[in-house]
Design a protein around this motif. Structure first.
Motif, PDB file in Angstrom:
ATOM      1  N   TYR A  55       0.775  -1.145   0.087  1.00 16.18           N
ATOM      2  CA  TYR A  55       0.026   0.216  -0.134  1.00 16.18           C
ATOM      3  C   TYR A  55       0.842   1.195   0.079  1.00 16.18           C
ATOM      4  O   TYR A  55       1.667   1.439  -0.798  1.00 16.18           O
ATOM      5  CB  TYR A  55      -1.025  -0.067   1.138  1.00 16.18           C
ATOM      6  CG  TYR A  55      -1.989  -1.009   0.973  1.00 16.18           C
ATOM      7  CD1 TYR A  55      -3.084  -0.922   0.274  1.00 16.18           C
ATOM      8  CD2 TYR A  55      -1.952  -2.060   1.730  1.00 16.18           C
ATOM      9  CE1 TYR A  55      -3.969  -1.955   0.119  1.00 16.18           C
ATOM     10  CE2 TYR A  55      -2.841  -3.291   1.491  1.00 16.18           C
ATOM     11  CZ  TYR A  55      -4.137  -2.930   0.861  1.00 16.18           C
ATOM     12  OH  TYR A  55      -5.095  -4.042   0.642  1.00 16.18           O
ATOM     13  N   SER A  56       1.035   2.186   1.150  1.00 18.53           N
ATOM     14  CA  SER A  56       1.709   3.265   0.920  1.00 18.53           C
ATOM     15  C   SER A  56       1.776   3.674   2.741  1.00 18.53           C
ATOM     16  O   SER A  56       1.439   2.739   3.257  1.00 18.53           O
ATOM     17  CB  SER A  56       0.542   4.495   0.452  1.00 18.53           C
ATOM     18  OG  SER A  56      -0.143   4.967   1.525  1.00 18.53           O
ATOM     19  N   TYR A  57       2.643   4.540   2.729  1.00 17.60           N
ATOM     20  CA  TYR A  57       2.935   4.730   4.161  1.00 17.60           C
ATOM     21  C   TYR A  57       1.763   5.083   5.034  1.00 17.60           C
ATOM     22  O   TYR A  57       1.916   4.876   6.506  1.00 17.60           O
ATOM     23  CB  TYR A  57       3.972   5.957   4.343  1.00 17.60           C
ATOM     24  CG  TYR A  57       3.709   7.435   3.945  1.00 17.60           C
ATOM     25  CD1 TYR A  57       3.065   8.190   4.667  1.00 17.60           C
ATOM     26  CD2 TYR A  57       3.416   7.990   2.625  1.00 17.60           C
ATOM     27  CE1 TYR A  57       2.593   9.360   4.782  1.00 17.60           C
ATOM     28  CE2 TYR A  57       2.843   8.904   2.270  1.00 17.60           C
ATOM     29  CZ  TYR A  57       2.424   9.936   3.205  1.00 17.60           C
ATOM     30  OH  TYR A  57       1.968  11.141   3.114  1.00 17.60           O
ATOM     31  N   LYS A  58       0.745   5.874   4.567  1.00 15.55           N
ATOM     32  CA  LYS A  58      -0.299   6.023   5.328  1.00 15.55           C
ATOM     33  C   LYS A  58      -0.997   4.888   5.713  1.00 15.55           C
ATOM     34  O   LYS A  58      -1.346   4.657   7.094  1.00 15.55           O
ATOM     35  CB  LYS A  58      -1.383   6.750   4.404  1.00 15.55           C
ATOM     36  CG  LYS A  58      -0.846   8.399   4.171  1.00 15.55           C
ATOM     37  CD  LYS A  58      -1.996   8.879   3.125  1.00 15.55           C
ATOM     38  CE  LYS A  58      -1.458   9.810   2.482  1.00 15.55           C
ATOM     39  NZ  LYS A  58      -2.331  10.585   1.392  1.00 15.55           N
ATOM     40  N   GLU A  59      -1.202   3.889   4.866  1.00 19.25           N
ATOM     41  CA  GLU A  59      -1.832   2.593   5.517  1.00 19.25           C
ATOM     42  C   GLU A  59      -0.791   1.956   6.377  1.00 19.25           C
ATOM     43  O   GLU A  59      -1.426   1.244   7.436  1.00 19.25           O
ATOM     44  CB  GLU A  59      -2.220   1.735   4.300  1.00 19.25           C
ATOM     45  CG  GLU A  59      -3.315   2.242   3.397  1.00 19.25           C
ATOM     46  CD  GLU A  59      -3.050   3.287   2.409  1.00 19.25           C
ATOM     47  OE1 GLU A  59      -2.042   3.659   2.266  1.00 19.25           O
ATOM     48  OE2 GLU A  59      -4.063   3.611   1.707  1.00 19.25           O
ATOM     49  N   LEU A  92       9.114   2.728  11.640  1.00 19.89           N
ATOM     50  CA  LEU A  92       8.289   3.071  10.375  1.00 19.89           C
ATOM     51  C   LEU A  92       8.650   4.332   9.728  1.00 19.89           C
ATOM     52  O   LEU A  92       8.805   4.415   8.485  1.00 19.89           O
ATOM     53  CB  LEU A  92       6.769   2.902  10.791  1.00 19.89           C
ATOM     54  CG  LEU A  92       5.921   3.098   9.285  1.00 19.89           C
ATOM     55  CD1 LEU A  92       6.109   2.093   8.308  1.00 19.89           C
ATOM     56  CD2 LEU A  92       4.454   2.883   9.559  1.00 19.89           C
ATOM     57  N   SER A  93       8.955   5.241  10.381  1.00 18.40           N
ATOM     58  CA  SER A  93       9.304   6.829   9.739  1.00 18.40           C
ATOM     59  C   SER A  93      10.609   6.568   9.171  1.00 18.40           C
ATOM     60  O   SER A  93      10.818   7.020   8.094  1.00 18.40           O
ATOM     61  CB  SER A  93       9.287   8.031  10.875  1.00 18.40           C
ATOM     62  OG  SER A  93       8.109   8.003  11.175  1.00 18.40           O
ATOM     63  N   VAL A 109      15.469  -1.981   3.681  1.00 22.94           N
ATOM     64  CA  VAL A 109      14.491  -0.951   4.379  1.00 22.94           C
ATOM     65  C   VAL A 109      14.293  -1.657   5.897  1.00 22.94           C
ATOM     66  O   VAL A 109      14.141  -0.945   6.805  1.00 22.94           O
ATOM     67  CB  VAL A 109      13.263  -0.829   3.476  1.00 22.94           C
ATOM     68  CG1 VAL A 109      12.011  -0.137   4.468  1.00 22.94           C
ATOM     69  CG2 VAL A 109      13.674   0.096   2.299  1.00 22.94           C
ATOM     70  N   SER A 110      14.048  -2.753   5.748  1.00 21.11           N
ATOM     71  CA  SER A 110      13.726  -3.588   7.029  1.00 21.11           C
ATOM     72  C   SER A 110      14.674  -3.520   7.971  1.00 21.11           C
ATOM     73  O   SER A 110      14.601  -3.514   9.212  1.00 21.11           O
ATOM     74  CB  SER A 110      13.359  -5.027   6.874  1.00 21.11           C
ATOM     75  OG  SER A 110      12.939  -5.766   7.837  1.00 21.11           O
ATOM     76  N   ILE A 111      16.190  -3.662   7.612  1.00 21.17           N
ATOM     77  CA  ILE A 111      17.042  -3.579   8.526  1.00 21.17           C
ATOM     78  C   ILE A 111      17.096  -2.070   9.151  1.00 21.17           C
ATOM     79  O   ILE A 111      17.053  -1.859  10.302  1.00 21.17           O
ATOM     80  CB  ILE A 111      18.281  -3.851   7.660  1.00 21.17           C
ATOM     81  CG1 ILE A 111      18.302  -5.248   7.355  1.00 21.17           C
ATOM     82  CG2 ILE A 111      19.566  -3.272   8.324  1.00 21.17           C
ATOM     83  CD1 ILE A 111      19.699  -5.860   6.468  1.00 21.17           C
ATOM     84  N   VAL A 112      16.841  -1.283   8.256  1.00 30.56           N
ATOM     85  CA  VAL A 112      16.970   0.321   8.823  1.00 30.56           C
ATOM     86  C   VAL A 112      15.778   0.195   9.923  1.00 30.56           C
ATOM     87  O   VAL A 112      15.892   0.889  11.072  1.00 30.56           O
ATOM     88  CB  VAL A 112      16.627   1.181   7.729  1.00 30.56           C
ATOM     89  CG1 VAL A 112      16.181   2.601   8.376  1.00 30.56           C
ATOM     90  CG2 VAL A 112      17.616   1.595   6.726  1.00 30.56           C
ATOM     91  N   GLY A 113      14.485  -0.250   9.722  1.00 27.80           N
ATOM     92  CA  GLY A 113      13.373  -0.378  10.682  1.00 27.80           C
ATOM     93  C   GLY A 113      13.714  -1.261  11.914  1.00 27.80           C
ATOM     94  O   GLY A 113      13.514  -0.513  13.145  1.00 27.80           O
ATOM     95  N   GLY A 114      14.504  -2.141  11.688  1.00 28.78           N
ATOM     96  CA  GLY A 114      14.713  -3.144  12.945  1.00 28.78           C
ATOM     97  C   GLY A 114      16.042  -2.389  13.866  1.00 28.78           C
ATOM     98  O   GLY A 114      15.703  -2.202  15.015  1.00 28.78           O
TER      99      GLY A 114
END
Length: 172
Positions: A55-59, A92-93, A109-114
């Motif tokens: 989806y997008s960042y909003k969802e 998430l941001s 991207v997931s690594i950045v999130g972790g």
């Protein structure tokens, strides 16, 4: 967007929130202990990464916040909610920024999130307990975020490839 597509989107977002809650609950049952307080696999973040890419960042914000809030209402306390919500929002941001500006892969991207999830929670812990000493956990938490972020990203990437046809609204 016509009403049938909106209805389908809301239903899928509801399923993603539910799946995230199931992953959170299952993870709480796993006897997986790194020996460091707060370190866990973060398998519910698979859903956050999937939502961001399907989806997008909003969802993704909606799904992430709803999952954290509902899990806190069902199984946690105020401090757990604060840690989880701060970790989820900062993580998430940073994933959104990494996806948008760095053009990283879904695993990157997931690594950045972790990593940022752990940094955010450590920052909140320093504030709450008013002890800078606990920041010594930082390097360990960063390494754990790299490791778990890679696993989450790899699984999310595989799931995205299998599920993306379901989220194509042109097939109604």
């Amino acid at each position: 967007m016509d009403s049938q597509i909106k209805t389908r989107k809301i239903a899928y977002l509801g399923l993603l929130v539910s799946l995230g809650m199931i992953f959170s609950y299952v993870e709480s049952l796993l006897p997986f202990n790194f020996g460091i307080p707060g370190v866990k696999l973060g398998i519910a973040n698979i859903v956050t990464v999937l939502t961001l890419y399907l989806y997008s960042y909003k969802e993704a914000y909606i799904v992430s916040v709803l999952r954290v809030m509902l899990m806190a209402l069902l199984f946690a306390n105020l401090f757990s909610l604060i840690y989880s919500l701060c970790g989820a929002l900062i993580s998430l941001s940073m994933m959104i920024l990494a996806k948008r500006f760095n053009k990283l892969s879904i695993v990157g991207v997931s690594i950045v999130g972790g990593v940022f999830h752990n940094i955010a929670q450590l920052f909140i812990a320093v504030i709450i307990v008013n002890q800078l000493k606990i920041s010594y956990y930082g390097p360990i938490l960063i390494m754990s975020g790299l490791f778990t972020g890679a696993i989450v990203g790899f699984i999310a990437s595989m799931m995205k490839n299998k599920l993306k046809h379901m989220f194509d609204y042109g097939n109604l």
